[in-house]
Design an enzyme around this catalytic site. Structure first.
Site, PDB file in Angstrom:
ATOM      1  N   GLU A 432       1.412   4.259  -3.624  1.00 15.88           N
ATOM      2  CA  GLU A 432       2.404   3.947  -2.595  1.00 15.88           C
ATOM      3  C   GLU A 432       3.631   4.849  -2.748  1.00 15.88           C
ATOM      4  OE1 GLU A 432       3.906  -0.060  -2.898  1.00 15.88           O
ATOM      5  OE2 GLU A 432       5.508   0.316  -1.452  1.00 15.88           O
ATOM      6  N   ASP A 510       3.554  -0.945  -5.509  1.00 14.63           N
ATOM      7  CA  ASP A 510       4.636  -1.674  -6.170  1.00 14.63           C
ATOM      8  C   ASP A 510       4.283  -3.153  -6.296  1.00 14.63           C
ATOM      9  OD1 ASP A 510       6.096   0.609  -6.265  1.00 14.63           O
ATOM     10  OD2 ASP A 510       7.331   0.147  -4.509  1.00 14.63           O
ATOM     11  N   ASP A 512       5.725  -5.757  -5.447  1.00 13.39           N
ATOM     12  CA  ASP A 512       6.616  -6.566  -4.602  1.00 13.39           C
ATOM     13  C   ASP A 512       5.902  -6.889  -3.284  1.00 13.39           C
ATOM     14  OD1 ASP A 512       6.623  -4.219  -3.198  1.00 13.39           O
ATOM     15  OD2 ASP A 512       8.755  -3.794  -3.455  1.00 13.39           O
ATOM     16  N   ASP A 514       6.228  -5.712  -0.223  1.00 13.68           N
ATOM     17  CA  ASP A 514       5.751  -4.544   0.514  1.00 13.68           C
ATOM     18  C   ASP A 514       4.506  -3.951  -0.128  1.00 13.68           C
ATOM     19  OD1 ASP A 514       7.494  -4.577   2.571  1.00 13.68           O
ATOM     20  OD2 ASP A 514       8.859  -3.053   1.766  1.00 13.68           O
TER      21      ASP A 514
END
Ligand code: 0RA
Length: 648
Positions: A432, A510, A512, A514
Site C-alpha cells: 500500500e 497498513d 488501520d 484504510d
C-alpha cells in the site's frame, strides 16, 4: 415402513472392511489434512450420517453443540443406529459402525448417500481420530451407550435406561496429538449447516456454542431450516444484489436415479456466480453437471432470442458467458456413484449427468420463457448489454496485452522484480502506497522478493463492469507483474497458473481502517477474477506488528494487546512509565530493517494464507461488503467489531 423393508436393514447388512490403525497413521489421507480443515471435517462427517438418515425420510432435526472443551455433540431424531448383534462380527452393529472403516449400513445403490462422498470415510474415522467418543442410541424403547478411546471400545454396548423416542447422539473429542489445532470456529460450522439446510430442504439444523455467553446469559445459537431449498439459497446469496426476476427459476426432478435441483436468478451485477454440489459436496472445480447447465442456458436463451429476432441488429456474436452475466445459480445433484476428478477431487466426472442436467434445465427454462415473456425480454436485453460490454472489454484487454507485448520490458515500471526466475521460490509483495513501497524495496531480499507498490484505493471490482478493470492501472500492474492473464479463455475465466511468476503473493497494507479496506478490495479482485489463485493457496496477507515495546537496548515487537501487556510486564517489571511503547499505524513508520525483521523475513514473519472454506458464504460476504447496500454491511461490521480494533 413395512416389516420386510425393516428386515433388509438388519445388522448383517453392514459390511466390514478394515481396521482403524491406518487412519491414525495417515490421517490426512482420510480427512484431507490435520489442520483446521480436517478438524471441522470431523463434524461434517458425523452430520452427514444424520443427513443420510434424513434423506431416507426418517430424521427431521439435527443439533450440533460445541462444548466448552471444544468437544462436539451431534444429535439426531432418526431411527437410531441398530444395536442388535452383528451376526458375522459377533458384536453389536453400533460397535461395527463405530469401529470398522466404511461400515455405514446403507449399501443399497438406489439410495443416495451423502456420507461417503469426498473424504467420506464414515463415522469410524472420526472415532479413530478422537481421544474420546461416546455414542448414545435411543431405539426399541431403550437407551444404549458405548464409549471409545482412540477408536477402541471401552465396554460392550450397554442399555442404560428407557426412552420414548428414537435417535442417535455422538459426542467426540478430537485427539490433540493428531490435530495441529483443536479449537472450533463457530462461523465455519454455522456456514456449513446453513448451506446444508438449503441443500436438503425440510431438515432443521441447529448449532449452539456452549463456549460463549450472550449478555442475557444464553449461548449463541442458530437454527437453519429451508422450505424453499435452492430458491431460498440463491436469494440468500443475492441478498444485497438487485433482482431482475420476480422469483428464481426452480428446477427439480429425478432421472436415471440422478436427482437434479437447480435454482437460477438474475441480478443487476456483472458477475456470474455458479455454486455447484454433488451429494452435498461443493464441487469447486465444476464438472459434468455444470457443463450440462451451461449448455442448457446458452441453447435455450440463444434459441429464444433468435426466434424473437432480438439479436438481429448486433454486429458481433452473443456467446455463452453473455448469458451468464448477473446470473446466480446453485446446482445440486445427488448421484448414487459419483466419480470425482480434478486437482482437488471436486470435479464431477460422470458423463451421464451432463445430459440429465442439460435436459432438466432446458425444459424448465423453456417453460419459464413461454410463461413469462416480460421477464424473458429483461433477460435478453441484459444479455445484449453484456455482449456489448464484453466486446468493449475485449478491445481494452487487447490494447493492454498488445502494449505489454510491444514494450521491451513487458513488466510494469513500478515493479521492483526479484532476481530469481523460479516461481516457487519467488514472492510478490503488493504494498500500500509508494512510500511504504520504497521502504519495502530497501528492506527486501532482492534474490526472491519483488515489490509492487499500489497507489491508493484500487478499483472496487464488485461494482465495476469488466472492461473497467483493464483501464485501471493498479489492477493492470498486478496481473502483468504476476504474469497471468484474466478473462482470456472465452468460456471459462480459466487462469493459466503455469505462467504465474510468483507462488507467494503477499498483500501488505497498513494496520488501520484504510489498510483493511485496501486489503479487502484486493481480495475482492482476486476472488472475482482470479479465484484459482485463492483456491490454490497462492494469496497471503502480511502481518506487520502493531507495537514496539522498548526499554534501553531491549525491544519486543507485539502483534496484539495481550502481547504488548506481557512485554510491558517483562521489560518494565510492571512499570509502564520506564517503558517506551510505539504504536505502528502504518508501514511507513518502520524503517527498512524493521520491516524486514518483523514482516518480510521468512524466518520470523507471520503470513496469513487466504483460503476459501465455503465458496457460497464467501460470495455472500464479498457482495455484501463491496456492494451497494449499507444496512447489511453495518450489521456485519457490528457483529465482527470485536475482532477489529477501532483506530483513534
Ligand atoms: C443403519 C441402519 C439404520 C439406521 C442407521 C444406520 C442410522 C445411522 C446413523 C448415523 C447417524 N444417525 C443415524 N441414524 C440411523 C436403520 C435401522 C432401522 O431399520 O431402523
Amino acid at each position: 415402513m413395512t416389516d420386510q423393508k425393516k428386515n433388509e436393514y438388519s445388522a448383517s447388512n453392514i459390511q466390514v472392511l478394515e481396521g482403524l490403525e491406518a487412519v491414525r497413521k495417515r490421517p490426512a489421507m482420510y480427512i484431507g489434512d490435520i489442520g483446521v480443515k480436517g478438524l471441522h471435517h470431523l463434524v461434517y462427517e458425523v452430520v452427514d450420517n444424520s443427513i443420510d438418515e434424513a434423506l431416507a425420510g426418517y430424521c427431521r432435526n439435527i443439533q450440533v453443540f460445541i462444548h466448552e472443551d471444544n468437544s462436539i455433540s451431534v444429535h439426531d431424531d432418526g431411527r437410531g443406529i441398530p444395536t442388535d448383534m452383528h451376526i458375522k462380527e459377533g458384536r453389536s452393529a453400533l460397535e461395527v459402525v463405530m469401529t470398522v472403516l466404511h461400515a455405514g449400513g446403507k449399501f443399497d445403490k438406489d439410495t443416495y448417500k451423502v456420507s461417503g462422498g469426498l473424504h467420506g470415510v464414515g463415522v469410524s474415522c472420526v472415532n479413530a481420530l478422537s481421544s474420546h467418543l461416546r455414542a448414545e442410541v435411543h431405539r426399541n424403547g431403550a437407551i444404549y451407550e458405548q464409549e471409545y478411546a482412540i477408536g477402541k471400545p471401552q465396554y460392550s454396548v450397554r442399555e442404560i435406561g428407557k426412552s420414548d423416542r428414537t435417535g442417535t447422539s455422538v459426542t467426540f473429542t478430537p485427539d490433540s496429538s493428531i490435530f495441529t489445532t483443536t479449537v472450533y470456529n463457530y462461523e465455519t460450522l454455522s456456514a456449513r449447516l446453513r448451506e446444508l439446510s438449503y441443500l436438503n430442504k425440510g431438515i432443521s439444523l441447529t448449532i449452539t456454542d456452549l463456549r460463549e455467553k450472550e449478555e442475557d446469559g444464553t449461548h449463541p445459537t442458530e437454527t437453519f431450516f429451508s422450505e424453499g431449498g435452492l430458491s431460498e439459497f440463491v436469494l440468500y446469496l443475492d441478498q444485497t444484489r438487485e433482482q431482475l426476476l420476480e422469483k428464481p427459476i426452480h428446477v427439480e426432478g429425478v432421472r436415471d436415479n440422478v436427482a437434479v435441483e437447480v435454482a437460477i436468478t438474475y441480478n443487476a451485477s456483472y458477475s456470474e456466480n455458479i455454486h455447484s454440489y454433488v451429494n452435498n459436496i461443493n464441487t469447486i472445480e465444476g464438472g459434468t453437471h455444470v457443463a450440462g447447465f451451461r449448455a442448457a442456458i446458452t441453447r435455450v436463451f440463444k434459441g429464444y432470442g433468435d426466434k424473437q429476432g432480438m439479436f438481429e441488429k448486433l454486429k458481433f456474436d452473443v456467446t455463452g458467458e453473455d448469458f451468464r452475466e448477473g446470473l446466480t445459480t446453485v446446482i445440486s445433484v445427488k448421484v448414487p456413484e459419483p466419480q470425482f476428478e480434478g486437482q482437488t477431487k471436486t470435479k464431477l466426472g460422470n458423463s451421464e449427468v451432463m445430459g440429465i442436467v442439460n435436459t432438466a434445465v432446458g425444459d424448465a427454462i423453456t417453460n419459464f420463457l413461454e410463461e413469462n415473456p416480460r421477464e424473458a425480454r429483461t433477460i435478453i436485453q441484459k444479455v445484449i448489454l453484456a455482449a456489448t460490454a464484453r466486446h468493449a472489454a475485449r478491445k481494452a484487454r487487447e490494447m493492454v496485452q498488445r502494449k505489454s507485448v510491444l514494450g521491451s520490458n513487458s513488466l510494469p515500471g513500478k515493479l521492483a522484480d526479484c532476481a530469481s526466475k523460479d516461481p516457487e521460490a519467488s514472492e510478490l509483495f503488493l504494498v500500500e502506497g509508494d512510500s511504504a513501497g520504497g521502504t519495502a524495496k530497501q528492506g527486501r531480499d532482492r534474490h526472491f522478493q519483488a515489490i509492487l507498490p499500489l497507489r491508493g484505493k484500487i478499483l472496487n471490482v464488485e461494482k465495476a463492469m469488466e472492461y473497467k478493470i483493464y483501464e485501471n492501472e493498479e489492477i493492470r500492474n498486478m496481473f502483468t507483474a504476476m504474469g497471468v492473464k484474466i478473462g482470456t479463455a472465452e468460456d471459462d475465466k480459466a487462469l493459466d497458473i503455469s505462467k504465474l511468476r510468483y507462488h507467494k503473493i503477499v498483500i501488505m497494507c497498513d494496520a488501520d481502517v484504510d489498510g483493511s479496506h485496501i486489503t479487502t478490495l484486493i481480495l475482492t479482485f482476486f476472488f472475482r477474477y482470479m479465484r484459482a489463485l485463492v483456491e490454490q493457496g497462492y494469496i497471503y496477507i502480511a502481518a506487520p506488528p502493531l507495537y514496539l515495546v522498548k526499554k534501553g537496548k531491549e525491544q519486543v515487537y507485539c502483534w496484539n494487546d495481550q502481547q504488548r501487556d506481557i512485554a510491558i510486564q517483562q521489560l518494565g517489571k510492571g512499570r509502564e512509565d520506564s517503558v517506551n511503547i510505539q504504536r505502528y499505524k502504518g508501514l511507513g513508520e518502520m524503517n527498512a530493517e524493521q520491516l524486514w525483521d518483523t514482516t518480510m523475513d521468512p524466518n520470523t514473519r507471520t503470513l496469513r494464507r487466504i483460503s476459501i472454506d465455503n465458496g457460497a458464504e464467501a460470495d455472500h460476504t464479498f457482495s455484501m461488503l463491496m456492494g451497494d447496500e449499507v444496512p447489511p454491511r453495518r450489521e456485519f461490521i457490528e457483529k465482527h467489531a470485536k475482532y477489529a480494533k477501532i483506530d483513534v
